[in-house]
Structure formats: C-alpha cells, structure tokens
Design an enzyme around this catalytic site. Structure first.
Site, PDB file in Angstrom:
ATOM      1  N   TRP A 307       0.835  -1.209   0.000  1.00  0.00           N
ATOM      2  CA  TRP A 307       0.000   0.000   0.000  1.00  0.00           C
ATOM      3  C   TRP A 307       0.864   1.251   0.000  1.00  0.00           C
ATOM      4  CZ3 TRP A 307      -1.863   2.574   5.015  1.00  0.00           C
ATOM      5  CH2 TRP A 307      -0.936   2.388   6.050  1.00  0.00           C
ATOM      6  N   ASP A 308       2.162   1.074   0.270  1.00  0.00           N
ATOM      7  CA  ASP A 308       3.104   2.198   0.285  1.00  0.00           C
ATOM      8  C   ASP A 308       2.936   3.064  -0.968  1.00  0.00           C
ATOM      9  OD1 ASP A 308       3.966   0.052   1.936  1.00  0.00           O
ATOM     10  OD2 ASP A 308       6.014   0.798   1.955  1.00  0.00           O
ATOM     11  N   GLU A 449       0.787  -2.736  12.876  1.00  0.00           N
ATOM     12  CA  GLU A 449       0.873  -4.197  12.777  1.00  0.00           C
ATOM     13  C   GLU A 449       1.171  -4.882  14.105  1.00  0.00           C
ATOM     14  OE1 GLU A 449       3.809  -4.693   9.695  1.00  0.00           O
ATOM     15  OE2 GLU A 449       2.310  -4.495   8.111  1.00  0.00           O
ATOM     16  N   LYS A 563       2.857   0.628  16.329  1.00  0.00           N
ATOM     17  CA  LYS A 563       4.014   0.612  15.427  1.00  0.00           C
ATOM     18  C   LYS A 563       4.118   1.893  14.607  1.00  0.00           C
ATOM     19  CE  LYS A 563       6.166  -2.065  11.721  1.00  0.00           C
ATOM     20  NZ  LYS A 563       6.060  -3.188  10.797  1.00  0.00           N
ATOM     21  N   GLN A 564       2.980   2.354  14.094  1.00  0.00           N
ATOM     22  CA  GLN A 564       3.047   3.458  13.127  1.00  0.00           C
ATOM     23  C   GLN A 564       1.716   4.201  13.100  1.00  0.00           C
ATOM     24  OE1 GLN A 564       3.261  -0.001  10.316  1.00  0.00           O
ATOM     25  NE2 GLN A 564       2.682   1.577   8.833  1.00  0.00           N
TER      26      GLN A 564
HETATM   27  C1  BGC Z   1       4.869  -1.541   7.592  1.00  0.00           C
HETATM   28  C2  BGC Z   1       3.851  -1.597   6.475  1.00  0.00           C
HETATM   29  C3  BGC Z   1       4.565  -1.333   5.169  1.00  0.00           C
HETATM   30  C4  BGC Z   1       5.701  -2.296   4.980  1.00  0.00           C
HETATM   31  C5  BGC Z   1       6.496  -2.001   3.743  1.00  0.00           C
HETATM   32  C6  BGC Z   1       5.973  -2.539   7.322  1.00  0.00           C
HETATM   33  O1  BGC Z   1       6.954  -2.445   8.311  1.00  0.00           O
HETATM   34  O2  BGC Z   1       4.265  -1.823   8.837  1.00  0.00           O
HETATM   35  O3  BGC Z   1       2.854  -0.621   6.695  1.00  0.00           O
HETATM   36  O4  BGC Z   1       3.663  -1.441   4.129  1.00  0.00           O
HETATM   37  O5  BGC Z   1       6.574  -2.235   6.079  1.00  0.00           O
HETATM   38  O6  BGC Z   1       7.030  -0.710   3.781  1.00  0.00           O
END
Ligand code: BGC
Length: 745
Positions: A307-308, A449, A563-564
C-alpha cells in the site's frame, strides 16, 4: 543508487561484487528458487571494473585509499567516485568513475573509468559482466552462457530458475588513451559466472587511460540479441549523446518535481534526495509494474508492492507527473485477477489485493513472515490474511487520481472495475451484528501491525466505508457518462444484486468516532483497555536486539504502544471530516504511543502536526522522513529478516510533508486550497503542481503566498488561499498576504 524504473543499481563501487552486496535489480521479473521466497531477479552486473597497477590490486578492499569521494549528481542521476591511492612503491594512482542508466531507453546504461598515475607503470584494467551478484534467496540465474563478439562486445545470459525466462546483459567496450598510454596485451576471461576483458597498458608518468562500457539489460524473448544490439547501438550513439538525451529527460522531470526551500540547506538536500529516490524507481516504460516497498534497491520484502505506493508515493506523482501515477495505478488493474483469486481463497467475493504484490498480483506475503529471535522459529503473522485495508487503499487512490487530474481514462480502462470489486470485497467481509444493529469489520490488522486481529479498527472501517461510497459514485458516474460500460460491467460482474447493499452497508457500517469529551478516536475496540505502558517502558522490556514487537506475544502487543500512524493517518486522509481540535487531540494522544517502527509513520505525524499549526513538530517529523536513507539509522532487521534498502514511501512522505504539510496544498475536485504553515526558519518554499491538466507555481514566504497559473493553462480556477477565496486565470498570479493581508492579483 542509480535507477531508471527498469533497473536499480546499488551504490557499490566499481570493483565490488557479491561480497560487497553489488546488485542490479530488475523491475517486474521475479523468480523462486525451490523452498525459498519468490523475489526480484538481480541481473549480472556489467559495471564491474578492476584495476591493477604493476600487479597490485588498486581497490579499497586491498589498500587504504589516500582519499575517497563518492557522490550522486542528483540533477542528472549519475553516480560518481574518485579514489586516490599511494601505492607501496610511491606511485600515486587515481581512479575516477561514473555511471548512469538512461531514462530515454531504459535498457541502456553507461559507465566509464579513468585511471591515471604519477609514475610510469603497467596498468591492467579488467571490466566485464559479473554474474556473481548479491541475492537474498538466490541464485536465480544458473547455467550462464558467455560470449564475446568480434567488435569488443561481451554477453552474459542465463535463464531464471522458476520459469526459464532468459536474462541477458551485454557490454560494448570503448577506450581512450592519453599521450603516454600504450595498449599492450588483451585477454578475455570467461568464468563460470562472468565474462571479462582484461587489458594491459603501459603508462608513462602522468598518463591516463579511460575505459568506457555501454551496457544493456534485457529479459524475455530474444534477450541476448536485443541486449547485444542495444549495447552496440549505445556505443554508436556515443557516451555524450546518450548522456545528453537522458539528462534532458531528467531536466524535464526536475522542472516538474523540484521543491525549493530557502533558508534550510540541509532540508533542501534531504528533500531533493527523496525526490530523486522516487524518480529513479518510477517505471517510465510500462504499466505492468509498480514501485516495490524498497524500490529497486535489492530484493528486500520480496520486491513486493505494498500500500506504500498508493498511499505514500502516489500524491507526488499525481501532482507532478500524472502519467506516471496513471501507470502505477494501471498495475492494479492488471493485477485485479490476482486480487480476485486472493478474495476467493479466503472465502470472500470481489478483490482482496495482495499485501505483497508481485507480477501476477498473487500474494507473495507468507503466513509466517518473521522469524522469532528467541526460538529461531517462524512466527505466525496476519499481514497477508487480515490487512484488509489494502483494497480500500487501491480504490481510494484510483478515485483521488481522477478527482485530482480530471483524467477519466483510468476509470474507463479498468479503474471503475477495480473500485467495484474492492467495494464488493467489503460487502462480503463485513459482518452484521444483530444486537448492535450495525455492520462491523472484525478480525483485521490495521496499519499498526503490532496489534493483530482486532475489531473495528477506525482506519480500516473508515476506509472500507469510503470504498462503498466511492463505488456508489463510480456507478453514478458510469451511468451518466459511460452508460454502455455501466451496463457491460453490471452484467459481466453480476453486480445488480450488490448495488442496494452498497448503500445499506455504507449507512450502517460502524466506524469509531471521536470521544465526545476527549476527542480521541479509539484505534480499535478494546484499545483503551490495553496496558498504558509508555514507549520507554516497552523499550526497556526488549530482551534481544531485533526482537519483533507484535505477532501476539511481542512486547507491544498487550500495550497501547503502536508501530506506526494508524488513527492519525485517518485524520490526514480526511481532514475535512475531523475538526482541528479532534486532529490535535488524537495527534497528542497517539504521538507518545507511537514507536515509528515503520518508515511510513513519520511523514503522517508531520502532516497532521502541520495541519493543526504545530510546525515545530511537523518539522522534526519532516526531517525524519526526508533523511530516512541519509542518516544510516533506519531499521535493518526485524527478527532475523533483513529489511534494509531504500524507502520510497518515506520519500513520498517527504514530498507530502513539504507540499501538503508546510505548503498546505489540498486539491479538491473543484478548487485548489492552500493553507501554508512554514517552519519558523524557512524564508520561502516553492513548488509546482498540476491540477486537471493545468500547471501552477506556488511560492510561500512568511508574509505571502503567490499562486501563479501557467500561461498555457486552459481553465480559470477557484482557489482558497489562507481562507480567502480567489480566482486564478491562465497566465495570472494571485498574491495573498499572510497574517491578514489583502488579496491582490
Ligand atoms: C509496515 C507496512 C509497510 C511495509 C512495507 C511494514 O513495516 O508496517 O505498513 O507497508 O513495512 O514498507
């Protein structure tokens, strides 16, 4: 790194090989070695070049250089190095080299190497195509065939293991000798996995020898003959002409993309570096590939497209080079069948896009994606099964592309079908909860996550609901503007029965709202009941470097540490739905609880901070995202998994933080909005963007905003600048004083 969207070449030195992680990563070609992860193929490296002086290998691997400089010319996308040595016999030898990949013919590349010495010596230069490249889950190419043409050309070719796709790399050699440099012997060295030309020269003191290689990367049918023909054609064109064509294209790219910052050179460099990183991985040549999470910097994350791209990189492209955005979104059209297969596999209907998408759209993400550092056992993760927001991310990106560019070709050419199939996926995976008389989206993983299998993740549910609304609007648009396509799609997709359900589920899908008192949106049901341990406390519980914080048992899983950006991302995407006080309250609540364990996080905190006027924090997070690959501090391992490489999503986030955060640019279907918030020490910010085919230049200073419409524009647009409404006609400039200044055109 250098790259041209088709090939990415890591920034290793000319004399480096597999041991130093040299790799030329091909876009769109994947291969699986039995028992290993499927990942992109690294082509043989045609940039290898080694130098000996009187028998001594002149390389930092064997000698300590007297000086070494290595840099990227961002403007022209050229990697350069200059290394000087004093050899044991006192001879001073300098090696200068440059390489670039053409963006006008993406198969072509060029490298040169110039060696000069202060004393008379015998020089040996070996250059060729090296198949001994770095692989994570290789080798992907075995059984190399090497050949040499009568005209100083070399070819190395091999089929991939899984599908036997031929990969070929060719090289055409050219040399230039200064006065005092004389050619001596020449030999061809054919190894198991490489072919090289080794030439000896006799050099008088201060003489120099330059070796140029015109290289060509190909895969697929006729790869070998095409590679050889391409290398020869490039040599016939000459290095300067090849460079001039590519540089001209780069000049156009920069003219569209550059963002200028006055008063902050470090931020300027970091931002340009970020834009460069995006531009080198963007596919110019095809709409069959998209940008992987680590760009073309290697095989990390299986070369998967996440999804990035849609959520973090696309805004840059749709505002500055919409045709690129269109290509990137077309990739999702081409991989729709893979998304359908995935939905079916899980018992759903519609399109469930791959969490890690490769060439076919089937999911490369494994169920046990991380290895536990304590036990060495694979950990069950639910990224693949439960990160259902991915389909909504794709649908929203297609919709916003249309709104921002006015280009409806994508919708007509499969985009509408993607949206309908994504909406149908949510119709089938939301569940009706009779006691609450509502639909819920349960058992999901949100962007954070570390908390898996949660119910009512605010971000995911809001995105699912948005997808249903977008599908409804897509149908309405089709009906009035493309009635035949409308009819065809409804019939082919057997969609008639789903249409009433779009409204029904949209109206009753539960999306957590801001708390009436605090304004905080609970990230998912039960989040507030988790242990309110601080980030520092959770960090202190870490026993081993790189241990994974999630997967049910990790240190963060039972706490409120995330996490984010998750809820905060929702606020960024739909600021008009959440008053500033709510955005501020959520930013303040979640910011201390966020580990920023993903490179996707910082930019969102920058954007939301800028949106509520907190430029100090916005600046900190902007720098964090813009310098992601400049500090050397990014995360390299999760568990035992290597995750290093470039971070194009964070690079896209740097553009968003600068232009949409500090520049305050928002484009709606009908108007342009500018609400700038410059960091205190910035004297000015300048950027360009395209809206509905027209170009606009913006200059923001602490005192005023200038919006200039290009003379060639066709429309007169409405804009709201710092709250003031105005109209900007083609070829005119609107100036708006900040701090209450009046508007004048
Ligand atoms: C993140 C995801 C991301 C992926 C690739 C993961 O660490 O939690 O949101 O899509 O890395 O960048």
């Amino acid at each position: 790194m250098i790259g041209n969207g088709a090939v990415g070449v890591r920034g290793t030195l000319d004399e480096f090989g597999r041991g130093q992680l040299a790799a030329c990563t091909l876009a769109g070609l994947y291969d699986q070695v039995p028992g290993c992860w499927r990942e992109p193929v690294n082509a043989p490296n045609p940039f290898l070049c080694r130098v000996w002086c009187d028998g001594t290998l002149v390389s930092p691997l064997s000698l300590k250089p007297r000086s070494h400089r290595q840099w990227i010319d961002l403007r022209h996308a050229v990697h350069r190095r200059e290394t000087a040595y004093i050899l044991p016999d006192g001879n001073e030898v300098t090696v200068e080299a440059a390489r670039f990949l053409s963006v006008t013919d993406v198969h072509m590349g060029f490298a040169n190497c110039r060696v000069k010495a202060t004393r008379a010596c015998r020089l040996t230069i070996e250059a060729g195509v090296d198949g001994a490249v770095w692989d994570l889950n290789g080798p992907h190419l075995t059984g190399f065939g090497a050949s040499e043409g009568p005209d100083e050309t070399l070819l190395l070719a091999a089929p991939t293991q899984e599908q036997g796709v031929p990969v070929a790399v060719a090289l055409a050699w050219e040399e230039e000798l200064s006065d005092g440099a004389t050619p001596m012997n020449r030999a061809t060295v054919v190894a198991k996995d490489g072919i090289f030309v080794r030439r000896q020269y006799s050099l008088r003191a201060e003489a120099a020898c330059t070796v140029r290689r015109f290289v060509n990367f190909r895969f697929g049918d006729d790869a070998s003959s095409a590679a050889l023909a391409g290398a020869r054609a490039a040599r016939a064109l000459g290095g300067e002409a090849l460079f001039a064509a590519s540089a001209a294209r780069w000049a156009e790219r920069w003219a569209r993309s550059d963002v200028r910052i006055e008063g902050d050179d470090d931020a300027q460099l970091a931002l340009r570096y970020s834009l460069y990183q995006l531009l080198i991985v963007a596919p110019e040549h095809t709409d069959r590939v998209s940008i992987p999470a680590r760009g073309l910097s290697g095989q990390v994350y299986k070369g998967g497209v996440f999804w990035d791209t849609e959520m973090f990189m696309l805004p840059f492209f749709s505002h500055t080079q919409p045709e690129m955005a269109r290509r990137l979104l077309h990739y999702r059209v081409h991989t729709l069948d893979g998304a359908r297969r995935k939905a079916k596999e899980y018992g759903f209907r519609g399109a469930f896009y791959a969490w890690e998408s490769q060439d076919t759209g089937d999911d490369a993400c494994t169920l046990f994606n991380i290895t536990d550092v304590f036990t060495g056992r694979p950990l069950r993760t639910y990224f693949r099964d439960k990160q259902v927001h991915i389909s909504a991310d794709v649908a929203l990106a297609i919709w916003r592309y249309w709104k921002e560019t006015g280009d409806d070709s994508l919708l007509r050419e499969g985009g509408a079908e993607v949206i309908l199939e994504c909406a149908r996926f949510y119709l089938s995976c939301t569940c009706y909860v009779p006691d609450r008389e509502r639909y819920e989206l349960r058992d999901v993983v949100g962007p954070d996550e570390y908390h898996e299998r949660v119910d009512n993740n605010a971000f995911t549910s809001a995105m699912a609901r948005e997808t249903l609304a977008i599908a409804r609007q897509t149908l309405a648009w089709l009906q009035t503007r493309q009635p035949e396509l409308h009819e065809e799609l409804i019939a082919r997709l057997d969609y008639a029965g789903d249409i009433p359900r779009l409204d029904e589920v949209h109206a009753r899908l539960h999306v957590p709202e801001p708390d009436a008192k605090t304004g905080v949106i609970e990230q998912f049901s039960g989040y507030h009941a988790l242990e309110a341990a601080s980030l520092a406390e959770v960090k202190a519980r870490v026993l081993k470097a790189n241990e994974y914080w999630g997967a049910g048992q990790g240190v963060a899983a039972h706490t409120q540490v995330i996490k984010q950006a998750d809820t905060v991302l929702l606020l960024h995407l739909f600021p008009e739905r959440y008053p500033a006080a709510v955005r501020r309250a959520n930013w303040e609540f979640y910011e201390p609880r966020t580990e920023h364990g993903s490179s996707l996080s910082a930019c969102i905190y920058a954007l939301v901070a800028a949106g509520v006027g907190n430029t100090e924090w916005a600046y900190r997070y902007f720098l964090k995202t813009a310098t992601i690959d400049l500090t050397g501090q990014s995360k390299q391992y999760v568990g035992t998994l290597y995750i290093g490489g470039t971070h194009p999503a964070a690079n896209g986030g740097a553009w968003m933080a600068a232009v949409q955060g500090f520049g305050g640019l928002r484009v709606a279907a009908e108007r342009i909005i500018l609400e700038p918030q410059l960091p205190a020490h910035w004297r000015a910010l300048e950027f360009r963007f395209q809206w509905h085919g027209d170009w606009f230049d913006v200059r923001v200073t602490p005192h005023e905003v200038r919006l200039a419409a290009a003379a060639g524009n066709v429309q007169q647009v409405e804009a709201t600048i710092a709250g003031e409404h105005c109209v900007c006609a083609p070829g005119t400039v609107v100036v708006c004083g900040l701090n209450g200044g009046a508007l004048h055109a």
